[in-house]
Design a protein around this motif. Structure first.
Motif: not given
Length: 296
Positions: A124-129, A201-223
């Motif tokens: 769908x987008x450049x970041x997905x690619x 995939x069910x994610x709003x954005x491809x960012x969410x496909x990366x496990x949040x723990x890998x970024x040092x966060x407990x979960x992706x925040x609700x927007x």
């Protein structure tokens, strides 16, 4: 034929059930699987002994499971985990996607690009690619599959018509937030055919496909509704306002398939299978599938 990505693991025989055969996959540290017994526990392998394997989920919880036949799901397919090579045996080199690396890739040099297939994968987008290239790039070059990106899915019908898919010219499409009743699901239904596979995939954005723990966060925040998702995430996490810098941060956290959610892994593998099915255009000859889920 395309692999079965569903839960069915038994085939009906002539009046009786045949004993199912499951691929054997070494339980190497970091391999992400799901327990197939109905409990739904999903985690990465942290230890494997003669008869049991220990998995750790995204919250750090560990559970021990027996190494039973077909006891685990790898990218949606039932497999039998086996004890990996003993210490001292050289491990098989693997790509970022977990595939057994081709000889050139195993040497640390760039994989040799083959002549491109007529079949394509669109995202769908450049970041997905960006993410698909980082994790599956070696695999895609090995099989001669080109990935292109869409500027959204609103014009997917006209893009598919212009591509002119056919038996030897298949088109696979990966769509963000493909859930029942969404605009994306209606568009996907309009273009799907034996030669076009649209998965999502069910994610709003491809960012969410990366496990949040890998970024040092407990979960992706609700927007909150009405707030652009990326901007809302950046603000909630205190990352500033530069979404391009935010994406670089997310992408750098994804070093291999083990850093991604299974909901994305299975869909990309499904698309690769679809566009490399025997009978589609393959200028380089037969495709030797080196992914662990295909090992027997």
């Amino acid at each position: 034929m395309r692999r079965d990505y569903g839960p069915d693991v038994l085939a009906e025989g002539a009046g009786r059930r045949r004993r199912a055969k499951f691929p054997q996959v070494p339980a190497e540290r970091g391999l992400v699987v799901e327990e197939a017994g109905g409990g739904g526990f999903c985690g990465a392998v942290v230890d494997c002994e003669k008869q049991v394997v220990t998995l750790e989920d995204r919250s750090g919880r560990q559970r021990v499971f027996p190494l039973t036949r077909g006891g685990f799901l790898l990218e949606g397919r039932p497999v039998t985990l086996v004890r990996p090579r003993q210490p001292g045996s050289p491990p098989a080199a693997r790509t970022a996607s977990g595939s057994v690396a081709a000889p050139r890739a195993a040497t640390g040099t760039a994989a040799r690009a083959r002549v491109a297939r007529a079949s394509r994968i669109y995202v769908e987008g450049r970041q997905d690619a960006d993410l698909v290239e980082k994790i599956w790039g070696d695999d895609l070059r090995e099989v001669g599959v080109v990935v292109e990106y869409l500027a959204g899915v609103d014009h997917l019908s006209s893009i598919v018509a212009g591509f002119a898919p056919g038996p030897a010219r298949r088109l696979g499409v990966l769509v963000d937030h493909l859930v029942t009743g969404s605009k994306e699901s209606r568009i996907a239904a309009q273009v799907s055919s034996p030669h076009v596979l649209v998965v999502g995939h069910p994610f709003v954005d491809i960012w969410q496909a990366v496990k949040p723990a890998r970024l040092g966060i407990g979960a992706w925040p609700a927007v909150p509704r009405g707030t652009p998702w990326k901007e809302g995430v950046m603000q909630a996490l205190g990352w500033g306002g530069d979404t391009a810098a935010g994406w670089r941060r997310v992408l750098s956290a994804a070093a291999s398939y083990a850093d991604l959610e299974p909901a994305l892994l299975g869909r990309v593998e499904e698309l690769i299978d679809f566009v490399t099915t025997p009978g589609t255009s393959d200028p380089a000859g037969a495709f030797e599938d080196r992914r662990p889920s295909a090992k027997s």
